[in-house]
Design a protein around this motif. Structure first.
Motif, short mmCIF file in Angstrom:
data_model
loop_
_atom_site.label_atom_id
_atom_site.label_comp_id
_atom_site.label_asym_id
_atom_site.label_seq_id
_atom_site.Cartn_x
_atom_site.Cartn_y
_atom_site.Cartn_z
N ALA A 31 52.30 67.16 73.27
CA ALA A 31 52.85 66.76 71.98
C ALA A 31 52.92 65.24 71.86
O ALA A 31 52.56 64.66 70.82
CB ALA A 31 54.24 67.37 71.80
N GLN A 32 53.35 64.58 72.93
CA GLN A 32 53.47 63.12 72.89
C GLN A 32 52.10 62.45 72.83
O GLN A 32 51.93 61.41 72.18
CB GLN A 32 54.26 62.63 74.09
N ALA A 33 51.10 63.03 73.50
CA ALA A 33 49.76 62.47 73.47
C ALA A 33 49.16 62.57 72.07
O ALA A 33 48.51 61.63 71.57
CB ALA A 33 48.86 63.18 74.48
N GLU A 34 49.37 63.71 71.41
CA GLU A 34 48.86 63.86 70.04
C GLU A 34 49.53 62.87 69.10
O GLU A 34 48.89 62.25 68.25
CB GLU A 34 49.08 65.29 69.55
N ALA A 35 50.84 62.69 69.28
CA ALA A 35 51.56 61.75 68.42
C ALA A 35 51.09 60.32 68.67
O ALA A 35 50.91 59.54 67.72
CB ALA A 35 53.07 61.87 68.69
N ALA A 36 50.87 59.97 69.94
CA ALA A 36 50.40 58.62 70.26
C ALA A 36 49.01 58.36 69.69
O ALA A 36 48.73 57.28 69.16
CB ALA A 36 50.40 58.41 71.78
N ALA A 37 48.13 59.38 69.80
CA ALA A 37 46.76 59.21 69.29
C ALA A 37 46.77 58.96 67.78
O ALA A 37 45.98 58.17 67.27
CB ALA A 37 45.93 60.45 69.62
N LYS A 38 47.67 59.62 67.07
CA LYS A 38 47.74 59.43 65.61
C LYS A 38 48.27 58.05 65.24
O LYS A 38 47.96 57.53 64.16
CB LYS A 38 48.64 60.51 65.00
N ARG A 39 49.04 57.44 66.12
CA ARG A 39 49.63 56.14 65.81
C ARG A 39 48.68 54.97 66.10
O ARG A 39 48.90 53.86 65.62
CB ARG A 39 50.92 55.96 66.60
N VAL A 40 47.65 55.21 66.93
CA VAL A 40 46.64 54.17 67.17
C VAL A 40 45.66 54.18 66.00
O VAL A 40 45.04 55.20 65.72
CB VAL A 40 45.90 54.40 68.49
N ARG A 41 45.53 53.05 65.32
CA ARG A 41 44.71 52.99 64.11
C ARG A 41 43.48 52.11 64.32
O ARG A 41 43.59 50.97 64.79
CB ARG A 41 45.53 52.44 62.94
N PHE A 42 42.31 52.68 64.00
CA PHE A 42 41.06 51.95 64.02
C PHE A 42 40.67 51.67 62.57
O PHE A 42 40.46 52.62 61.80
CB PHE A 42 39.96 52.76 64.70
N LEU A 43 40.63 50.41 62.20
CA LEU A 43 40.25 50.05 60.85
C LEU A 43 38.79 49.68 60.84
O LEU A 43 38.37 48.73 61.53
CB LEU A 43 41.12 48.90 60.34
N THR A 44 38.00 50.44 60.09
CA THR A 44 36.56 50.23 60.03
C THR A 44 36.11 50.01 58.59
O THR A 44 36.77 50.46 57.65
CB THR A 44 35.79 51.43 60.61
N ALA A 45 35.00 49.32 58.46
CA ALA A 45 34.39 49.08 57.16
C ALA A 45 33.09 49.84 57.06
O ALA A 45 32.46 50.16 58.08
CB ALA A 45 34.15 47.58 56.95
N ASP A 46 32.66 50.13 55.84
CA ASP A 46 31.42 50.84 55.62
C ASP A 46 30.26 50.01 56.16
O ASP A 46 30.02 48.89 55.73
CB ASP A 46 31.25 51.08 54.12
N ALA A 47 29.55 50.58 57.13
CA ALA A 47 28.44 49.86 57.75
C ALA A 47 27.35 49.53 56.74
O ALA A 47 26.72 48.48 56.80
CB ALA A 47 27.86 50.66 58.92
N GLY A 48 27.13 50.42 55.77
CA GLY A 48 26.09 50.20 54.77
C GLY A 48 26.36 48.99 53.90
O GLY A 48 25.43 48.33 53.42
N ALA A 49 27.65 48.68 53.73
CA ALA A 49 27.98 47.54 52.86
C ALA A 49 27.61 46.22 53.50
O ALA A 49 27.53 45.20 52.82
CB ALA A 49 29.48 47.57 52.56
N LEU A 50 27.36 46.21 54.82
CA LEU A 50 27.06 44.97 55.51
C LEU A 50 25.56 44.74 55.67
O LEU A 50 25.14 43.71 56.18
CB LEU A 50 27.73 44.96 56.89
N VAL A 51 24.76 45.73 55.27
CA VAL A 51 23.30 45.59 55.42
C VAL A 51 22.74 44.61 54.40
O VAL A 51 23.10 44.67 53.23
CB VAL A 51 22.62 46.97 55.28
#
Length: 395
Positions: free
Chosen positions: A375-395
């Motif tokens: 339960a704690q591992a699932e909660a921790a995984a949800k709290r780590v945030r990866f902010l990504t941008a659309d790769a196509g927009a950078l082409v």
């Protein structure tokens, strides 16, 4: 430039600087070793622990052999990937360096065809399998099978086949990925998957942890999403792993055995003579207080191996892998108090999860029970945030 604080220290050559090697590289740095690291990716995260960065393939055996002599290496190790295990064993043998396994054992642990033959001769339980080469007819199978390249890892050439009509294309995919041009077709054992992390000293095997290996659904079949300790599977996996290690000649050093527990009991999927690539050594240390990375380093340097008493310190532990949304990584937010490894730097382009290399990081959680840790591992995984941008927009 070599650090004065490490001048005169043992010199260790590590094959690989990716996420699978981070724990051992950190352990080597804590010990004050002088460390040279080989990886063909200049951005590999493990290079930050290197005294000498060697940007070349971990499979370039002649170049690695030259490095060993030029850098006056005392020991060589491939802690997290399969094929370089054989490279390390052969180079160590040629150079007269200590090494926990022989080149012959290295072949058996890095080629699934040879491994299947050896385990069959020793009577170790494993799935029924078929070898398919060019011009061979696909076997007539009854039920789902797994088709793989027998000399690759990390889901290269791997396909889960549920229908006979899909078998031919899956075999061609595996043969295309294999070094040998052969495909291995294996029955899919119906049951949970478990991992046994072991360590052997003079032929005496100790099962350190048995974990449930939680994997992703297709198309990311075989990719681990979590390792959960203690395992909820029936007993017997450790005994089978011990028999497999003995059959393959793993007398010293770490081993990593994947099994499926079917109606007939545990069956070996594969055995590696190395540390697990999913931070398994760190989970062992969190559960038992045992420095498995340090023991692997001792084995590579020819030091005396001593396995201290290991009783569980906690009731449950989980390594939970992190998956980022596809796109160009801009930043990662890790809340305070979460024990996380982040694999990639800003600018890295994440693609949809297909292979283990597509994972973005991992969190390690310990708790009073298995259920609390999950339960704690699932909660921790949800709290780590990866902010990504659309790769196509950078082409």
């Amino acid at each position: 430039m070599e650090s004065d604080s490490r001048a005169g220290s043992p010199r260790l050559l590590v094959l690989g600087a990716g996420p699978a090697q981070l724990g051992l590289l950190e352990a080597a740095r804590r010990r004050g070793l002088w460390v040279a690291v080989v990886d063909r990716d200049p951005a590999a995260p493990g290079f930050r622990f290197a005294d000498r960065r060697c940007i070349l393939s971990t499979e370039d055996e002649p170049a690695i052999e030259r490095l060993v002599g030029a850098l006056e290496i005392d020991g060589i190790i491939s802690p997290g990937t399969d094929w370089p295990v054989g490279v390390a064993a052969r180079v160590a043998s040629h150079a007269g360096l200590p090494h926990p396994i022989s080149p012959q054992t290295a072949v058996l642990t890095t080629n699934k065809l040879r491994q299947r033959e050896c385990l069959a001769a020793a009577g170790v339980p494993q799935p029924r399998s078929w070898v398919v080469g060019g011009g061979d007819e696909p076997p007539a199978v009854d039920g789902p099978v797994v088709v793989k390249a027998p000399d690759r890892q990390g889901q290269k050439g791997l396909t889960l086949v549920a229908d006979q009509a899909e078998l031919g294309p899956a075999i061609e995919t595996a043969r295309g990925a294999a070094r040998s041009g052969l495909a291995l077709v294996e029955e899919l054992v119906d049951g949970p998957e478990v991992t046994v992390v072991g360590f052997s000293i003079d032929g005496v095997f100790a099962a350190l942890t048995v974990t449930d290996r939680i994997t992703a659904d297709p198309p990311a079949f075989g990719v681990a999403l979590a390792h959960v300790w203690p395992s909820s599977a029936p007993e017997g996996a450790a005994t089978v792993a011990e028999a497999a290690a003995a059959a393959l000649g793993i007398e010293n050093g770490p081993s990593y055995t994947q099994l499926r527990v079917g109606p007939a009991g545990p069956q070996v999927i594969e055995v590696a003579a190395r540390l697990g690539g999913g931070h398994d050594a760190e989970l062992v240390e969190a559960v038992l207080g045992l420095d498995l990375n340090g023991l692997a380093i001792d084995a590579a340097l020819g030091a005396d191996l001593v396995l201290s008493r290991h009783e569980p310190l906690v009731g449950g532990a989980v390594t939970r892998f992190l998956v980022a949304p596809p796109g160009v990584l801009e930043r990662v937010e890790v809340p305070e108090g979460i024990r996380a490894r982040i694999y990639r730097e800003p600018g890295y382009v994440f693609t949809p999860l297909r292979r283990g290399a597509d994972r973005a990081g991992a969190v390690l959680v310990v708790a009073g029970s298995r259920e609390e840790a999950v339960a704690q591992a699932e909660a921790a995984a949800k709290r780590v945030r990866f902010l990504t941008a659309d790769a196509g927009a950078l082409v």
